[in-house]
Design an enzyme around this catalytic site. Structure first.
Site, short mmCIF file in Angstrom:
data_model
loop_
_atom_site.label_atom_id
_atom_site.label_comp_id
_atom_site.label_asym_id
_atom_site.label_seq_id
_atom_site.Cartn_x
_atom_site.Cartn_y
_atom_site.Cartn_z
N CYS A 1 0.85 -1.19 0.00
CA CYS A 1 0.00 0.00 0.00
C CYS A 1 0.89 1.24 0.00
CB CYS A 1 -0.90 -0.02 1.23
SG CYS A 1 -2.01 1.38 1.36
N HIS B 1 -10.28 1.02 1.30
CA HIS B 1 -9.80 2.33 1.78
C HIS B 1 -10.96 3.29 2.01
CE1 HIS B 1 -5.49 2.20 2.03
NE2 HIS B 1 -5.34 1.79 0.78
N HIS C 1 -9.14 -3.74 -2.68
CA HIS C 1 -8.18 -3.02 -1.82
C HIS C 1 -8.56 -1.54 -1.77
CE1 HIS C 1 -3.88 -2.29 -0.40
NE2 HIS C 1 -4.29 -1.07 -0.73
N GLU C 2 -8.83 -0.94 -2.94
CA GLU C 2 -9.13 0.49 -2.99
C GLU C 2 -10.50 0.80 -2.36
OE1 GLU C 2 -6.64 2.26 -3.42
OE2 GLU C 2 -5.42 0.72 -4.36
#
Length: 184
Positions: free
Chosen positions: A110, A157, A153-154
């Site tokens: 990351c 966030h 993953h994004e």
């Protein structure tokens, strides 16, 4: 253009907040941020530009990582077939997912984490994502492999979740045999 100086590190509270929806149609300011997210990801993969500006390479980026708590992401990568997957989206949502799971054999990293973290991150093998692009068009994507992992993953966030939250801390390299290993 975003540079590494714009990034927040993993201990910044903004990375643990649920990001706000972007009002649509998007403002010019929000469109610029989304375009800048994509520009960073593309520039970070260009060796010459990355070296000139000291950019860490990345395949995805979410607005909270540059201290903007809004639901925006950019992803720019080539899939297993060498096809370019390149999307910048407002308000991306995981609409559906497979029961089957996968993981990156090299683990995940990351741009907001400046330390190595070992372990496998279980992800859905296939997902369907919806969002709105910079032109205001609704987008629906069916993704698998590296693209599926990157989008998850994004989107994490945007929900205040870090990739290492998914790692089994008692046994970080243990994954069920049924999980699909993804090479990068």
């Amino acid at each position: 253009m975003f540079t590494m100086d714009d990034f927040v590190e993993e201990d910044n509270p903004i990375l643990r907040k649920v990001a706000e929806e972007v009002p649509l149609p998007a403002s010019e300011e929000d469109k610029k941020v989304l375009a800048d997210l994509m520009e960073y990801v593309q520039n970070s993969q260009d060796t010459e530009i990355a070296l000139k500006y000291g950019l860490r390479a990345g395949i995805g980026l979410a607005a909270p990582q540059v201290n903007i708590s809004k639901r925006m992401i950019a992803v720019h990568l080539k899939n297993e077939k060498g096809e370019l997957i390149s999307y910048a989206l407002f308000n991306p949502k995981l609409v559906s997912h497979s029961i089957e799971r996968s993981y990156l054999t090299a683990g995940e990293g990351c741009l907001s984490v400046n330390r190595p973290i070992s372990g496998y991150v279980p992800r859905y093998a296939r997902i369907k994502v919806s969002g709105t692009n910079i032109e205001g068009e609704d987008v629906q994507l069916r993704l698998k492999g590296l693209a599926s992992i990157c989008f998850q993953h994004e989107i994490d966030h945007l929900n205040g979740i870090m990739f290492y939250d998914h790692i089994n801390h008692d046994d970080p390299f243990n994954v069920p045999e049924t999980y699909i290993p993804i090479e990068r």
